[in-house]
Design an enzyme around this catalytic site. Sequence first.
Site, short mmCIF file in Angstrom:
data_model
loop_
_atom_site.label_atom_id
_atom_site.label_comp_id
_atom_site.label_asym_id
_atom_site.label_seq_id
_atom_site.Cartn_x
_atom_site.Cartn_y
_atom_site.Cartn_z
N ARG A 1 0.66 -1.12 -0.01
CA ARG A 1 0.09 0.02 -0.03
C ARG A 1 0.88 1.35 0.03
O ARG A 1 1.86 1.36 0.62
CB ARG A 1 -0.95 -0.12 1.28
CG ARG A 1 -2.12 -0.95 1.45
CD ARG A 1 -3.09 -0.36 0.12
NE ARG A 1 -4.17 -1.35 0.35
CZ ARG A 1 -4.19 -2.20 -0.56
NH1 ARG A 1 -3.52 -2.72 -1.49
NH2 ARG A 1 -5.52 -3.15 -0.63
N GLU B 1 -3.45 7.31 -4.74
CA GLU B 1 -3.33 6.66 -6.24
C GLU B 1 -4.89 7.05 -6.74
O GLU B 1 -5.79 6.95 -6.07
CB GLU B 1 -3.20 5.28 -6.33
CG GLU B 1 -3.79 4.40 -5.67
CD GLU B 1 -3.08 2.87 -5.53
OE1 GLU B 1 -1.89 3.03 -5.37
OE2 GLU B 1 -3.99 1.94 -5.92
N HIS C 1 -0.94 -0.19 -10.00
CA HIS C 1 -1.60 -0.87 -8.76
C HIS C 1 -2.23 -2.05 -9.80
O HIS C 1 -3.38 -2.45 -9.71
CB HIS C 1 -2.61 -0.19 -8.31
CG HIS C 1 -3.08 -0.85 -7.05
ND1 HIS C 1 -3.62 -0.21 -5.99
CD2 HIS C 1 -2.79 -2.17 -6.68
CE1 HIS C 1 -3.92 -1.13 -4.93
NE2 HIS C 1 -3.58 -2.51 -5.48
C1 DGY Z 1 -5.61 -6.09 -2.83
O1 DGY Z 1 -6.36 -7.16 -3.20
O2 DGY Z 1 -5.50 -5.73 -1.58
C2 DGY Z 1 -4.72 -5.39 -3.82
O3 DGY Z 1 -4.33 -4.24 -3.61
C3 DGY Z 1 -5.70 -5.32 -5.12
O4 DGY Z 1 -5.91 -6.41 -5.62
#
Ligand code: DGY
Length: 302
Positions: A220, A249, A267
């Site tokens: 993250r 983002e 992402h």
């Molecule tokens: C998650 O699953 O947490 C990712 O960031 C998106 O697939």
Amino acid sequence: MQKDYQPDLNGSDEIYGQEELIERAKSADALLVTVTDTLNREVIERLPRSIQMIATFSVGYDQIDVAAAQERKIAVSNTPGVLTNATADIAMLLLLGAARGAGNGEQAIRQNTWRNWAPTGFLGRDLTGKRLGILGMGRIGRAVAKRAQAFDMEIHYHNRSQLPEHEEAGAHYHDSLESLLPNCDFLSIHAASTPQTRGIINTGTLQALPPGAIIVNTARGDLVDDNALISALKSGHIGAAGLDVFNDEPQLDPRYRTLPNTFLLPHLGSATLETRNAMGFCALDNLDAFFAGKALPNPVTL
Ligand code: DGY
């Protein structure tokens, strides 16, 4: 979903604002959300009484105030496991992309500025024989370690607890971040975003990395203090960064775009057809279990 439910689908993938999310929830028994749907305490408290469950199409659930959901007796589920390999693959792509300056190379081709092969042209750094630090040795961290071992990297990790020997597979455990960081030629971030981990990569922790270390983040964006990372990238103390996730983002800090030593992706850790299908079916399995009165396969609790 269309077979078994009467879904109100977000066909255009636009991000609903808080008011629209609450409004649309009015005719629903459950919400199937993604990482872009912020379900903070205020939103959860304003959800209609009809909402009994929130299934997130993600492994991370930092966008959901789970305590507030529990107070309202709203069940929460996520999609762990099914995106491990896809995300670990992207972490390897970031390690390679950042270490080898793949973004600059690709831009030179696209912009037609590549003039000739040269002994010192586009020089990057090897992964082979280097130390890879993994912050957060859950499923994804372990899958990255496995891949990196195939690149002859030496694995170091920090986690709340040490893994059993068979899961450690030769990796070196550090009981603190302070102990891990000086041992990282590369650092790959795999911790969840929590009040304890937000901003964990900051001026102090960056300073503890060896000069020229390379950082990658598939977890993250808010684990990283952008000002600190950008100034370390500018000074060269951090050699390069490979980033798939960002604060705020898709409005990431624009300075990342102009730095020559960044390799940036939008992402897409879990973005393969196979994995996104598996995530969808996992979310549906949780909804099905809930409405059948069964235990959730992937409950999120505090
Ligand atoms: C998650 O699953 O947490 C990712 O960031 C998106 O697939």
